[in-house]
Structures are given as C-alpha cells and as structure tokens.
Design a protein around this motif. Structure first.
Motif, mmCIF file in Angstrom:
data_model
loop_
_atom_site.group_PDB
_atom_site.id
_atom_site.type_symbol
_atom_site.label_atom_id
_atom_site.label_comp_id
_atom_site.label_asym_id
_atom_site.label_seq_id
_atom_site.Cartn_x
_atom_site.Cartn_y
_atom_site.Cartn_z
ATOM 1 N N ALA A 92 0.839 -1.214 0.000
ATOM 2 C CA ALA A 92 0.000 0.000 0.000
ATOM 3 C C ALA A 92 0.864 1.249 0.000
ATOM 4 O O ALA A 92 0.600 2.225 -0.716
ATOM 5 N N VAL A 93 1.919 1.213 0.871
ATOM 6 C CA VAL A 93 2.843 2.374 0.907
ATOM 7 C C VAL A 93 3.530 2.529 -0.442
ATOM 8 O O VAL A 93 3.646 3.635 -0.989
ATOM 9 N N ASN A 95 2.482 1.386 -3.276
ATOM 10 C CA ASN A 95 1.483 1.832 -4.251
ATOM 11 C C ASN A 95 1.225 3.328 -4.134
ATOM 12 O O ASN A 95 1.071 4.034 -5.136
ATOM 13 N N SER A 96 1.148 3.822 -2.879
ATOM 14 C CA SER A 96 0.965 5.262 -2.665
ATOM 15 C C SER A 96 2.141 6.051 -3.235
ATOM 16 O O SER A 96 1.961 7.085 -3.885
ATOM 17 N N GLU A 97 3.347 5.498 -2.956
ATOM 18 C CA GLU A 97 4.537 6.154 -3.505
ATOM 19 C C GLU A 97 4.526 6.121 -5.030
ATOM 20 O O GLU A 97 4.893 7.100 -5.691
ATOM 21 N N ASN A 99 1.863 5.930 -6.871
ATOM 22 C CA ASN A 99 0.849 6.891 -7.322
ATOM 23 C C ASN A 99 1.384 8.320 -7.276
ATOM 24 O O ASN A 99 1.156 9.123 -8.191
#
Length: 439
Positions: A92-93, A95-97, A99
């Motif tokens: 998730a982290v 993926n956030s990065e 994004n």
C-alpha cells in the motif's frame, strides 16, 4: 419348533455373531465420532481459518484445534498472515509512492508539454521576428537603393511626380499626398481622400513637431513637414498607413531630408534662374528673357507659319528729365509705374519685358494684325488718360511712352523687331516735336 431352534448350535453361533457385529458397528460409529471430533472438526476449523485469511479476515478466532500439529499449522498460518499483512501494508505504501511518483511524472510530462509548447511558441516568435527583421532589412536595403535612384531622378524630372512615384514604390499599400509651397501649392494625392487633407488639423502650421500623427478610418495620417535650411516649411508629405516602425520612420525621415535639400536647391536654382531673366527694378522679364522668348517664337513661326505673333517696342518719354529734375528715385518710380500700366493693359497671354533703361517690349502670342491693333488702341487709351508717377514727398511726373509694333502676318519673323523699333522711334519723335519737351 422353538425347542428345536433353541437347541440348534448354528443358531446360537449366529446370535453371537450378530451380537458381535452390532458391537463392531457401534464401536465403528463411536470411533468415527471420536475421529470426527478429534480430527475432522479441528481440521475443518483450520480450513475455516485458512478461508478467512484468504478473504483477508485476520481476526483471532478462538477455536480448539486439539492437536499440536494443528497448533503449529495455525501459528504458521498466523505468522504468514502477519507477514502478508505487513507486505500488503508495504505494498500500500509502495502503491501510494508509485501513485505519487505517477502524479509527479504526469505533472512533469505536463510541464514538459507546456515547456515544449512555450519553446515552440518562442521559436515561432523568434522565427517570425527574424523574418520580420530580415524583411525590414530587405526593405531598408531596397529603400536605400531607391533613395539613391531618387537622388538622381529628382534632379531632372518633375519633382511632384518623381516624389509621388518614389513614395508609392516604397510603400505601395499606403496612401500618399504631397504639397509643395514652391510649386502650385496644390495637393498631389495617391490612394488618399483629398477632402481629408483640407481639414485645418492637417495643416503643418498647427503643429510644432516636424512629424505628427492623426487617426484616420482605422489607420493613421503620418504627416512630415518639409523644411529648408532656415527651418521654414516648404512643403508637407502625408502618409495614410498603419502604425510605423522605428525603421520606417528613419527611412522616411531620410527621404524627407533628401527631398528638402533637393527642394531648397531647386528653389535656389529657380530663384537664380528667375533673377537671371528678371528685371530687378520692375520685376518684369529682362532683356535676356526677351531674346530667348523672341527666338523661340521665331522658330515656332518658321515651323508653323499659321502661328503668328506680334511685337511691341515701347520707350518711356521724359525719363532723363525726371532724373535730372527730381533725382533717380523719381526715374525709378516712373519706370515702375509704367511697367504696372503696361501689365494691366495687356492680356494674360502677353509678356511684358524691360529691355533696359527706358525701353520696354511686349510679345503677343497669337498676335496677328487685328490683335496688335486692339492692343495698340488700348495703349493709346492709357496714354490719353494721363497717369502720374508720384514720390512720397508729393512730387509727380506724367507717365508717357512711345509705341511701335509689327506682326508676322505683315512682316517676316526676323524683321518684326526692326520694324517695331523704327515705328516706336517715329512715335517718340512725334511726341517731342508736339510737346516741345527736350529729351
């Protein structure tokens, strides 16, 4: 029968076997139940835990798994679940990065696109500016070449026509107008409304600057004064065009300066030429002009015999007496007033000359015998009216002159001067004999 059956050993064996089978079956059911309780149920619970974990449900379920192996498997699965949960959090982290990086990439791409657009716009602007600069340089070179040819053409041709031709060649899309105070003081126009030029606001006397600009129908009237070396206005040029660039103003200003120099030189030459053929006292044409004009009329008559001309010779009576009695001021006044009377008596097509001293001449265009007779009668009428030349102190002298004339329809062209001169002297002698005045 019962007795028989009860006593049969086979039947007894069958009973024992049946009883033993029932016990075996019951024992099998018991063992199956225990197996289900101790093995199948924990295994089902383990499977339920795995299914829950596979669905992402990581709650701690209080199930009794019974066997140690099952507990080990459960702990292993729980550890795997925690690892997976941590990996999911890391994903998730990440993926956030990713994004955020993707957004930064999009922003960078957008900035790059904007930069490319700005760069293309700048390149287009610079290319356009360079093209315009090259075009201005080409126009400037062409204009300078035109100015060099203009300097040569203006010395020999009609100045208004030459200037207008040159201006239209320099800026064919513009409207042009020119007025020269040295010539006919009329506007010469090309692609411009003449009525607009007659407005008072256009006149150069109403503006201090040598260049002034006025709005006109979506364009501008660019007005340039033409001045001589004494800073006197000798003309004006008007250009109807869009807003002018600095280079255009420089070229046109150079053109104006060249034109003003040529105009001043032409005016000076014209004045010198006028002085050369003008009598300084009376302002009439002088002897040189008379000789040139007479020769021209003779040559024209020789080519076209029907083009007759007449010649009058005149001599002021009493000039020496006026000078001796009242001084040369009276003599000059007498000559000036006589010249005025002669000009007023003649037609506009006739030319009056002062040949020198007290001698005058008149050349009549289309001067046949009848035309000469008419002018002679008008001169006789002027003599009969008795006019005076007066000084400021009140002294006055009567104006009188002797007249003789001849026409080419009576005499050969090369003899009219001699015939008119003899007739004039004859009239002069008659005057002195009649009045008894000494010459």
């Amino acid at each position: 029968m019962d007795k028989y059956l009860g006593e049969n050993p086979y039947i007894n064996s069958l009973k024992y076997i049946s009883l033993f089978g029932v016990i075996i079956i019951l024992l099998a059911f018991f063992i199956a139940g225990m197996t289900y309780r101790w093995i199948a149920r924990p295994l089902g619970g383990l499977m339920e835990t795995v299914r829950a974990y596979s669905r992402g449900e990581y709650q701690e379920l209080g199930r009794d798994l019974r066997f140690t192996e099952f507990f080990m498997v459960d702990r292993l699965i729980r550890n795997m679940a925690k690892t997976i949960q941590a990996q999911v959090a890391d994903l998730a982290v990440t993926n956030s990065e990713l994004n955020a990086a993707y957004l930064e990439k999009e922003q960078a791409n957008l900035q790059l696109v904007n930069f490319n657009d700005q760069l293309e716009l700048k390149v287009e602007e610079k290319t356009l500016a360079l093209s315009r600069s090259l075009l201005r340089e080409e126009n400037r070179r062409s204009m300078l070449q035109s100015l060099l040819s203009f300097s040569h053409d203006i010395q020999s041709g009609d100045i208004i026509e030459t200037v207008m031709t040159q201006l239209v060649a320099l800026y064919p899309m513009a409207g042009w107008a020119m007025k020269s105070y040295a010539d006919n003081n009329e506007w010469a126009c090309e692609n411009i409304d003449k009525s607009r030029l007659e407005e008072q606001v256009i006149q150069p006397e109403n503006h201090y600057s040598d260049y002034y600009c006025l709005p006109s129908d979506g364009k501008y009237l660019h007005c340039f004064k033409i001045k001589n070396s004494q800073n006197d206005i000798v003309g004006i040029i008007v250009m109807q065009y869009m807003q002018l660039e600095h280079d255009d103003l420089e070229v046109i200003s150079l053109f104006i300066r060249q034109l003003s120099t040529e105009l001043e030189g032409r005016l000076l030459n014209r004045e010198l030429a006028r002085i050369a053929v003008t009598d300084s006292l009376t302002g009439l044409a002088n002897r040189k002009a008379f000789d040139n004009d007479l020769e021209g009329h003779i040559q024209l008559f020789n080519r076209y015999p029907s083009r007759n001309f007449g010649l009058f010779m005149l001599d002021v009576n009493g000039l020496k007496r006026a000078n001796d009695s009242y001084g040369h001021s009276m003599g000059d006044t007498l000559l000036i007033e006589t010249s005025k009377l002669l000009v007023e008596t003649c037609r506009l097509t006739d030319t009056v000359y002062r040949l020198g001293g007290d001698e005058f001449a008149i050349i009549l265009e289309a001067g046949d015998r009848d035309s000469c007779s008419i002018l002679w009668r008008r001169l006789e009428k002027v003599r009969d009216q008795i006019n005076y030349a007066c000084l400021p102190n009140g002294k006055q002298v009567e104006i009188h002159f002797a007249v003789g004339y001849a026409s080419t329809d009576q005499y050969p062209a090369d003899q009219v001067c001699l015939v008119a001169d003899k007739a004039m002297y004859k009239d002069k002698r008659r005057f002195y004999e009649k009045t008894g005045i000494e010459r």
